[in-house]
Scaffold this active site. Sequence first.
Site, short mmCIF file in Angstrom:
data_model
loop_
_atom_site.label_atom_id
_atom_site.label_comp_id
_atom_site.label_asym_id
_atom_site.label_seq_id
_atom_site.Cartn_x
_atom_site.Cartn_y
_atom_site.Cartn_z
N ARG A 1 -3.32 -0.84 5.18
CA ARG A 1 -3.82 -1.91 4.32
C ARG A 1 -2.85 -3.07 4.17
O ARG A 1 -3.21 -4.23 4.37
CB ARG A 1 -4.20 -1.35 2.95
CG ARG A 1 -5.35 -0.37 3.02
CD ARG A 1 -5.59 0.33 1.70
NE ARG A 1 -4.56 1.35 1.48
CZ ARG A 1 -4.47 2.09 0.39
NH1 ARG A 1 -5.33 1.93 -0.60
NH2 ARG A 1 -3.53 3.02 0.28
N CYS B 1 0.87 -1.18 0.00
CA CYS B 1 0.00 0.00 0.00
C CYS B 1 0.91 1.23 0.00
O CYS B 1 2.06 1.14 -0.37
CB CYS B 1 -0.99 -0.02 1.16
SG CYS B 1 -0.27 0.20 2.81
N ASP C 1 -8.01 3.56 1.04
CA ASP C 1 -7.12 3.90 2.15
C ASP C 1 -7.93 4.44 3.32
O ASP C 1 -8.58 5.48 3.19
CB ASP C 1 -6.10 4.93 1.68
CG ASP C 1 -4.99 5.18 2.68
OD1 ASP C 1 -5.08 4.69 3.82
OD2 ASP C 1 -4.03 5.87 2.32
#
Length: 160
Positions: A15, A9, A125
């Site tokens: 994540r 990420c 996100d």
Amino acid sequence: MPFRVLTVCTGNICRSPSAEVMLRDRLAAAGLGALVEVDSAGTADYHIGEPPSEPATRVGAGRGYDLTALRARQIAPADFHDFDLILVMDHGHFSRLSALQPAGSKAEVRLFLALSPEAGAEVPDPYYGDDSDYQAMFDLLETAMPTWVAHLRDRLSTPA
């Protein structure tokens, strides 16, 4: 040598570390833990050496995932040679890694939700959001886990 998977990420604090722990746990439960090594990294250097974000750690713990041992790192050129599969969370990561990938490297770069189109195209996100955004992130990651475990089981059972 184990098959190696890298989840990616932006900052490697929400994540990708969540996906790393979740995938490692699911592979172990499926009897594939010794055959697949899982790690995570970020495309940016914002959080190198930091633990996962407090909300990711807390929400993850509420679902049975322990992120506390992880520390953020940035993806390196060697990762494209060292990992077999790199799973990215969004199209921006995919574009960034495609541009960074050295010629002749072995890594296959794919979107994390590529095998679960019903979940959408990207894992948003949650960093600037609240707990509901982190819950949604974990929901999406959990949705994709069975398909990745099955994919890796099939891939490992097929002679190269």
